[in-house]
Design a protein around this motif. Sequence first.
Motif, PDB file in Angstrom:
ATOM      1  N   VAL A 124       6.786 -11.178   4.281  1.00 20.19           N
ATOM      2  CA  VAL A 124       5.650 -12.099   4.199  1.00 20.19           C
ATOM      3  C   VAL A 124       5.360 -12.712   5.565  1.00 20.19           C
ATOM      4  O   VAL A 124       4.201 -12.763   6.010  1.00 20.19           O
ATOM      5  N   TRP A 125       6.403 -13.191   6.231  1.00 20.89           N
ATOM      6  CA  TRP A 125       6.234 -13.814   7.548  1.00 20.89           C
ATOM      7  C   TRP A 125       5.696 -12.813   8.567  1.00 20.89           C
ATOM      8  O   TRP A 125       4.791 -13.123   9.341  1.00 20.89           O
ATOM      9  N   LEU A 126       6.239 -11.627   8.555  1.00 19.87           N
ATOM     10  CA  LEU A 126       5.824 -10.622   9.531  1.00 19.87           C
ATOM     11  C   LEU A 126       4.383 -10.186   9.291  1.00 19.87           C
ATOM     12  O   LEU A 126       3.602 -10.007  10.246  1.00 19.87           O
ATOM     13  N   LEU A 127       4.006 -10.026   8.019  1.00 24.73           N
ATOM     14  CA  LEU A 127       2.626  -9.660   7.729  1.00 24.73           C
ATOM     15  C   LEU A 127       1.671 -10.744   8.218  1.00 24.73           C
ATOM     16  O   LEU A 127       0.583 -10.446   8.726  1.00 24.73           O
ATOM     17  N   HIS A 128       2.062 -11.992   8.061  1.00 21.61           N
ATOM     18  CA  HIS A 128       1.229 -13.089   8.558  1.00 21.61           C
ATOM     19  C   HIS A 128       0.997 -12.955  10.057  1.00 21.61           C
ATOM     20  O   HIS A 128      -0.140 -13.086  10.539  1.00 21.61           O
ATOM     21  N   ARG A 129       2.039 -12.691  10.803  1.00 18.47           N
ATOM     22  CA  ARG A 129       1.909 -12.551  12.256  1.00 18.47           C
ATOM     23  C   ARG A 129       0.996 -11.387  12.629  1.00 18.47           C
ATOM     24  O   ARG A 129       0.170 -11.486  13.543  1.00 18.47           O
ATOM     25  N   ILE A 142      -4.226 -15.902   3.910  1.00 20.21           N
ATOM     26  CA  ILE A 142      -4.586 -15.248   2.651  1.00 20.21           C
ATOM     27  C   ILE A 142      -3.710 -14.026   2.424  1.00 20.21           C
ATOM     28  O   ILE A 142      -3.231 -13.781   1.303  1.00 20.21           O
ATOM     29  N   ALA A 143      -3.471 -13.227   3.464  1.00 19.09           N
ATOM     30  CA  ALA A 143      -2.638 -12.031   3.327  1.00 19.09           C
ATOM     31  C   ALA A 143      -1.215 -12.398   2.927  1.00 19.09           C
ATOM     32  O   ALA A 143      -0.623 -11.768   2.039  1.00 19.09           O
ATOM     33  N   ALA A 144      -0.648 -13.417   3.571  1.00 19.45           N
ATOM     34  CA  ALA A 144       0.715 -13.836   3.242  1.00 19.45           C
ATOM     35  C   ALA A 144       0.809 -14.334   1.809  1.00 19.45           C
ATOM     36  O   ALA A 144       1.760 -14.003   1.081  1.00 19.45           O
ATOM     37  N   LEU A 145      -0.171 -15.102   1.372  1.00 25.14           N
ATOM     38  CA  LEU A 145      -0.164 -15.623   0.005  1.00 25.14           C
ATOM     39  C   LEU A 145      -0.359 -14.503  -1.008  1.00 25.14           C
ATOM     40  O   LEU A 145       0.301 -14.472  -2.055  1.00 25.14           O
ATOM     41  N   ALA A 146      -1.255 -13.572  -0.713  1.00 28.82           N
ATOM     42  CA  ALA A 146      -1.492 -12.453  -1.629  1.00 28.82           C
ATOM     43  C   ALA A 146      -0.242 -11.599  -1.785  1.00 28.82           C
ATOM     44  O   ALA A 146       0.103 -11.174  -2.897  1.00 28.82           O
ATOM     45  N   ARG A 347     -12.094  -3.111  13.783  1.00 28.40           N
ATOM     46  CA  ARG A 347     -12.245  -1.872  13.028  1.00 28.40           C
ATOM     47  C   ARG A 347     -10.909  -1.138  12.915  1.00 28.40           C
ATOM     48  O   ARG A 347     -10.596  -0.544  11.876  1.00 28.40           O
ATOM     49  N   ALA A 348     -10.091  -1.190  13.992  1.00 25.08           N
ATOM     50  CA  ALA A 348      -8.788  -0.527  13.959  1.00 25.08           C
ATOM     51  C   ALA A 348      -7.911  -1.075  12.840  1.00 25.08           C
ATOM     52  O   ALA A 348      -7.186  -0.330  12.173  1.00 25.08           O
ATOM     53  N   GLY A 349      -7.967  -2.405  12.617  1.00 28.06           N
ATOM     54  CA  GLY A 349      -7.172  -2.993  11.551  1.00 28.06           C
ATOM     55  C   GLY A 349      -7.575  -2.494  10.182  1.00 28.06           C
ATOM     56  O   GLY A 349      -6.721  -2.177   9.340  1.00 28.06           O
ATOM     57  N   PHE A 350      -8.871  -2.408   9.935  1.00 27.07           N
ATOM     58  CA  PHE A 350      -9.327  -1.898   8.641  1.00 27.07           C
ATOM     59  C   PHE A 350      -8.968  -0.422   8.475  1.00 27.07           C
ATOM     60  O   PHE A 350      -8.644   0.023   7.371  1.00 27.07           O
ATOM     61  N   LEU A 351      -9.016   0.350   9.556  1.00 28.47           N
ATOM     62  CA  LEU A 351      -8.599   1.756   9.489  1.00 28.47           C
ATOM     63  C   LEU A 351      -7.109   1.876   9.187  1.00 28.47           C
ATOM     64  O   LEU A 351      -6.689   2.720   8.377  1.00 28.47           O
ATOM     65  N   LEU A 352      -6.318   1.042   9.833  1.00 25.17           N
ATOM     66  CA  LEU A 352      -4.871   1.096   9.647  1.00 25.17           C
ATOM     67  C   LEU A 352      -4.482   0.800   8.202  1.00 25.17           C
ATOM     68  O   LEU A 352      -3.817   1.610   7.539  1.00 25.17           O
ATOM     69  N   TRP A 353      -4.895  -0.345   7.701  1.00 26.45           N
ATOM     70  CA  TRP A 353      -4.474  -0.743   6.357  1.00 26.45           C
ATOM     71  C   TRP A 353      -5.198   0.051   5.276  1.00 26.45           C
ATOM     72  O   TRP A 353      -4.600   0.365   4.234  1.00 26.45           O
ATOM     73  N   GLY A 354      -6.463   0.421   5.523  1.00 26.48           N
ATOM     74  CA  GLY A 354      -7.164   1.266   4.562  1.00 26.48           C
ATOM     75  C   GLY A 354      -6.543   2.648   4.481  1.00 26.48           C
ATOM     76  O   GLY A 354      -6.404   3.225   3.384  1.00 26.48           O
ATOM     77  N   THR A 375       5.121   1.317  -6.056  1.00 30.78           N
ATOM     78  CA  THR A 375       3.849   0.830  -5.521  1.00 30.78           C
ATOM     79  C   THR A 375       4.002  -0.434  -4.684  1.00 30.78           C
ATOM     80  O   THR A 375       3.029  -0.886  -4.077  1.00 30.78           O
ATOM     81  N   ALA A 376       5.209  -1.000  -4.629  1.00 25.75           N
ATOM     82  CA  ALA A 376       5.403  -2.199  -3.806  1.00 25.75           C
ATOM     83  C   ALA A 376       5.072  -1.939  -2.348  1.00 25.75           C
ATOM     84  O   ALA A 376       4.691  -2.853  -1.622  1.00 25.75           O
ATOM     85  N   VAL A 377       5.170  -0.691  -1.911  1.00 24.78           N
ATOM     86  CA  VAL A 377       4.919  -0.386  -0.504  1.00 24.78           C
ATOM     87  C   VAL A 377       3.442  -0.514  -0.142  1.00 24.78           C
ATOM     88  O   VAL A 377       3.101  -0.654   1.033  1.00 24.78           O
ATOM     89  N   ILE A 378       2.549  -0.481  -1.138  1.00 19.09           N
ATOM     90  CA  ILE A 378       1.128  -0.643  -0.821  1.00 19.09           C
ATOM     91  C   ILE A 378       0.691  -2.104  -0.901  1.00 19.09           C
ATOM     92  O   ILE A 378      -0.436  -2.427  -0.517  1.00 19.09           O
ATOM     93  N   ALA A 379       1.572  -2.980  -1.373  1.00 23.86           N
ATOM     94  CA  ALA A 379       1.204  -4.397  -1.482  1.00 23.86           C
ATOM     95  C   ALA A 379       0.836  -5.009  -0.132  1.00 23.86           C
ATOM     96  O   ALA A 379      -0.133  -5.771  -0.049  1.00 23.86           O
ATOM     97  N   PRO A 380       1.560  -4.713   0.978  1.00 18.51           N
ATOM     98  CA  PRO A 380       1.121  -5.272   2.261  1.00 18.51           C
ATOM     99  C   PRO A 380      -0.265  -4.809   2.676  1.00 18.51           C
ATOM    100  O   PRO A 380      -1.035  -5.587   3.263  1.00 18.51           O
TER     101      PRO A 380
END
Length: 648
Positions: A124-129, A142-146, A347-354, A375-380
Motif C-alpha cells: 500500500v505504501w509503495l503504491l502510494h509513492r 485514492i490508489a492507496a485506499l482502493a 500517458r506512460a502511467g496509464f499504459l503501464l497499469w492498463g 487475482t490479488a496481483v491485479i489489485a494494484p
Amino acid sequence: MTAIPAAQPTGAQQGRRAANRRSGRPEDAPRWERPALAAVLAVATVLYSWGIGQAALHPFYGAAIRSMAGSWRAFFFGGLDAAGSISIDKLPGAFWPDAVSVWLFGPHTWAAALPQVVEGVLTVWLLHRIVRAWAGPFAALIAALALTLTPVTVALNRATIPDTALTLLLVAAAGALQKAVRTERLLPLITCGIWVGLAFQAKMLQAWLVLPVFAAVYQLVAPGRPLHRAVRVLVGGAVALAVSCSWMFIASATPAADRPYLDGTSDNNPFALVFGYNGLSRFSSDPTAFGAVAGTAASRTTGNTGWDMLINDTVGPQVAWLLPLAVLAAVLGVGRRAGRPRTDLPRAGFLLWGGWLAVHALVFSVSNGNHAYYTAVIAPALAALTGGGLALFRREYEAKYEPEPAAEYEAEHEAAGRRHLALPAAIALTAAWALVLDWPTRFVSWLLPVAVMLALCGVVGLWSRGPRTSPRKIHAALAAGIAATLVVPAGWAVSSLNPLYAGAAASPMAGPVGKSYHEHHRHAPRRGGLDRPSARDTALLDYLTTHRHGEKYLLATQAAYTAEPLLRAKSEPILVMGGFTGSTPFPTAQQLGSLVTAHQLRYALLTTLRPTTPATTWAKSHCTRIRPTAYGVRTDGSFTLYDCAPQR
C-alpha cells in the motif's frame, strides 16, 4: 469521507499547478497528505493483522514454514519436513520471510502470518509513492485506499500464500520502471529486473507476465534513440532472467542426495517443477507436460476461467469493484494524451497499469482454472488506474471553472470543458456496478442504499455546480462520490475478519462465496495453526515418540495431506510419500524398503483419500496394521497406521 479543504492558491501557485498538470509532474505536498496517508496505512494494518493469532495458515505451506524454520537444508530448498526429504511444490522464496519470523519468534501462528501483514502494508505504501510520482497526491491517496479496501487483498494478507510477496515485488518493479522512464538511467531498469527476478522466486512464471508490458512501455516512452532503448530493455530482461533462474541453477548443481526431492516432478528436475508442474500443465490438457506429475492439471481446474472470470459471482466481489472505472480511466487516459510528445509521462502511467491489467486478465481467461486469490496481483493496477483516472477527471472538471487561461492554453481549456462530465459519470458508473456485483448474494445489502445516496449526492453536487457554488460544497460532493465507490467493497473486505467469511485456509476469499463458505455456513471453519495439534494428532504423536528407537524418520505418510497436521504441530523428520498430490514418484518402493531395513523408518500412515503408489503398496504388503485403540483413538477413519519394523 470528509471533504479535504484546500487553501486558495496564489497566482504563482496556480501557474505552477497548471504547468505540473501539463507536464505530468506531481503537485507540491498538500497539508493533508501525510495525515491522510498515515490513516490509510493504519486502516491497512488493522485489517490485515486483526486476530492474527487465528490467521488462516495454508495447511501445506504452514507445515513447510515450521520445517524451514528449523533446518538450513529445508529452508533453502523449501523442504516440507525438517529432514528435507521432499520439497514443497513451489519455489521457496515467498516462504523465507515466514520461516525467519517463526525462527525468531517461535512456532506461533501469528509469527508465520506476520510477514504477510508487513508485505501487505508495504505494498500500500509503495503504491502510494509510485502513483504520487506519476499522478500527484490526490491520485496516490485514492490508489492507496482502493488497494487497502480490495476484499481479496484483505483476505490474502491474512493468510500464508505466495501471492502477497509476488504483489509487493511486482509493485516495486513497476516503481523502478517508472523511475527508469523518468530519469533515463540504466540502474533503475536493472533494479526493475532484480525485483521481477525476486518475484519469480515467489510465484514463478506468473511474475513474468508484466515483462511484455514493462518492455513495451519503456520502448515506447523512455527518452533516447530506439536502438539505445532496445539494448537497455535487453539488459533489464537479462537481469530478470538471471535472478529468476538462480535458484533453479543452484538446485540443478546440487547432488540429488544433498537436497530434497522436488515435489510435482517425475524426474526431480527444478525446471520441470517451474515450467511443467507450475507452467505448461496449467494451460494444457497434457498433465505430464515438461515432466510434471500426472494428474496435476485436472486437480487444478476450479471453473474460474474464460473471458468473464473476473466478474463471475465468486471472483467478481473479490477484486472487480473498480474494474469499469479502471478500464475507463485507462482508455481515456491514453486517448486524451494523444498528440503529446512520445515521452509523455502521464500517458506512460496509464499504459503501464492498463497493460498490467489487460495481460493478467487475458492469461487468467485462458488458463485451465484459477483460484480467486490469484487475482490479488491485479489489485494494484485497478487501484492505480482508479486513482489516476479520478485525478484526471477531477482536473478536467475543475478546468472548466478556472479563470480564462492564456491564449496558448485556450484549446486545452475548451477541451476540458467538454470533458468535465467524466467525473460524475465515473462515480455513477462505479456505484451502479457495485449493485451488479453484490446483487447475487446481497451480502452487504444494507450498504447498497448508502452507496446509492452517496453517489447521488456526489453526482448531483458536481453536476449542478454554478458560478457561485462554494469550493467547500464541491469538495463535499467529490468526497461523497469517492466514498460511494468504496463503501460496498469495504463491507466485503471487513467480512474477512470473520473466519466464516474468509474462505478456506487453502483458498482465502471474502464474503459468502466459494466452496468453503457453503460447507461451513452453519459454523466457522476450524483454523489449523502452528503448535496447536488436535487431540487425535497429540495421541498419535505421543505414540510414535514413545515407540521411536533411533529411527531417522518419525513415520512415513501417504501424501502431504496426511503429514500436514503433524508437521505443523511438531518439527520432525517425516517421509512424505508422493508429495502434495500423492502422485510424485518419491520414494520408490525399493527406497522405502531400504529405509526400513536400515532401521531409519518404522511406521507408515496411509489414507484412502490419496492415490495408491508402489511405495504405499509395498507398505501394505510388508507392514502390520496397528489397531487405532493402541494410540488412543476409537477409529482411524480413512487413516491406517502400519508398523514396518523388520523381524529381528
